[in-house]
Design an enzyme around this catalytic site. Structure first.
Site, PDB file in Angstrom:
ATOM      1  N   ASP A 229       9.006  11.839 -60.463  1.00 21.90           N
ATOM      2  CA  ASP A 229       7.675  11.221 -60.520  1.00 21.90           C
ATOM      3  C   ASP A 229       6.628  12.323 -60.460  1.00 21.90           C
ATOM      4  O   ASP A 229       6.958  13.508 -60.323  1.00 21.90           O
ATOM      5  CB  ASP A 229       7.485  10.216 -59.386  1.00 21.90           C
ATOM      6  CG  ASP A 229       6.589   9.039 -59.789  1.00 21.90           C
ATOM      7  OD1 ASP A 229       5.552   9.285 -60.441  1.00 21.90           O
ATOM      8  OD2 ASP A 229       6.922   7.891 -59.451  1.00 21.90           O
ATOM      9  N   HIS A 267       6.349  -2.283 -67.597  1.00 21.51           N
ATOM     10  CA  HIS A 267       5.300  -3.315 -67.534  1.00 21.51           C
ATOM     11  C   HIS A 267       3.942  -2.753 -67.102  1.00 21.51           C
ATOM     12  O   HIS A 267       2.940  -3.468 -67.142  1.00 21.51           O
ATOM     13  CB  HIS A 267       5.734  -4.489 -66.650  1.00 21.51           C
ATOM     14  CG  HIS A 267       5.619  -4.252 -65.178  1.00 21.51           C
ATOM     15  ND1 HIS A 267       5.531  -5.282 -64.269  1.00 21.51           N
ATOM     16  CD2 HIS A 267       5.593  -3.112 -64.438  1.00 21.51           C
ATOM     17  CE1 HIS A 267       5.450  -4.798 -63.047  1.00 21.51           C
ATOM     18  NE2 HIS A 267       5.482  -3.490 -63.122  1.00 21.51           N
TER      19      HIS A 267
END
Length: 361
Positions: A229, A267
């Site tokens: 990340d 999403h």
């Protein structure tokens, strides 16, 4: 004789729909009462009692209130409301002296709001959904249509991801909610999906604090995990045995591994960004490797079952919070995968509201 509503039969369809319409505004009341109940530890107090069945006064006596007697009268009304919404059961008995005793205990629904044996619950997610920062965005929801604005940006002046760096309190609320929901989701995923068996290395792209990987490795301790990340995200990630936190940008490149995990990532982004992420995963994947996507999925037609209702509800949340973020149908996910170069698309399992998808070259 006590009045009961259970034996009232409403056969007039027009009356039924009018009564349902009149009840719609009450949805807000339930969420806010539940928020207060969580903040007051009402459900935990009942769960920790030896009988798991307490009166309003017994509960009030364990809350730091200045006047337990008066507070118990207010609390009684709240408990009765929660019982009417299936979050508590109400037990009314008569003592030998004729006095009525009312007590309350938990239901399967309220059990989800107390800590389970893994220390997780749905409560932090409800606190996030009803947090003033989140709620304020909804007052600008119409601006998504009228002005093409992102409601969160309109309410707070910055993108949702940027806001976390400016508000440490809300960032903590968000992270705690995501940690709990991820633990609950992944526990169910690991019960119904065996696709991690025999895997030696996994990289979790956009893995945040490493919760998903930690869940996987707790069941498969021989797996080596990379939690990938942005650097400012992983700097706060806790240390886990078998997991290495690696900073990077999934829009630039993804480290090579035999299994790449994307949980609740796609999403957050529009189609163009999703294809870019998936192409980087395709490049990083060996010929016999796979990408595991865990996402909610919308039906083609807006059905009224629980799974459909939740996916369309979360889609409204995405519209409120993020530019281009949305829930997708099976066909839309498949189209993204094909554009990124994947030739095999498999839906292999469902865990609560999430679907597990495997992508192969």
């Amino acid at each position: 004789m006590a009045l009961s509503m259970d034996n009232i039969v409403i056969s007039n369809e027009e009356e039924i729909y009018m009564m349902k319409a009149m009840h719609i505004p009450c949805g807000l009341y339930l969420n806010m009462v539940l928020r207060a109940a969580i903040e007051l530890d009402l459900f935990e107090i009942i769960a920790k009692s030896t009988t798991q069945k307490l009166s309003s006064y017994e509960i009030a006596s364990q809350i730091p209130t200045k006047n337990p007697n008066a507070s118990s009268l207010v609390l009684e009304r709240i408990l009765r409301f929660l019982a009417s919404q299936s979050f508590l059961t109400c037990n009314i008995t008569k003592n030998d002296d004729g006095n009525v005793h009312t007590s309350y205990n938990l239901t399967p629904l309220s059990q989800s709001l107390i800590l389970d044996k893994d220390g997780t619950s749905i409560a932090p997610f409800l606190l996030l959904a009803t947090d003033p920062v989140a709620v304020n965005s909804w007052f600008h929801f119409k601006d998504a249509i009228l002005e093409g604005e992102i409601p969160f940006n309109k309410a707070h002046g910055v993108h949702a991801f940027e806001y976390h760096g400016k508000d440490s309190r809300f960032n903590g609320v968000f992270n705690k909610a995501m940690q709990n929901v991820t633990c609950i989701d992944m526990k169910r995923v690991l019960e119904c999906y065996n696709g991690f068996e025999g895997v030696k290395e996994i990289i979790d792209v956009g893995g945040g604090l490493g919760i998903s990987l930690a869940s996987i490795i707790s069941k498969y301790p021989n797996i080596k995990g990379i939690n990938f990340d942005l650097p400012h995200v992983i700097k706060d990630a806790p240390t886990y045995e078998g997991i290495e936190h690696v900073g990077g940008d999934m829009f630039k490149s993804v480290p090579q591994r035999e299994l790449i995990l994307l949980k609740a990532i796609l999403h957050d982004w529009d189609d163009e960004c999703c294809v870019k992420i998936l192409k980087n995963c395709w490049r990083a994947l060996p010929k016999d490797g796979k990408v595991v996507v865990i996402e909610q999925m919308q039906p083609e037609y807006p059905e009224i079952n629980l799974i459909s209702k939740n996916s369309f509800s979360v889609d409204m949340l995405m519209m409120t919070m993020l530019d281009g973020g949305k829930e997708r149908t099976k066909q839309q996910f498949e189209d993204l995968a094909k554009q990124a170069g994947f030739t095999v698309f498999k839906i292999v399992a469902r865990a609560y509201y999430c679907w597990v998808i495997e992508l192969y070259k």
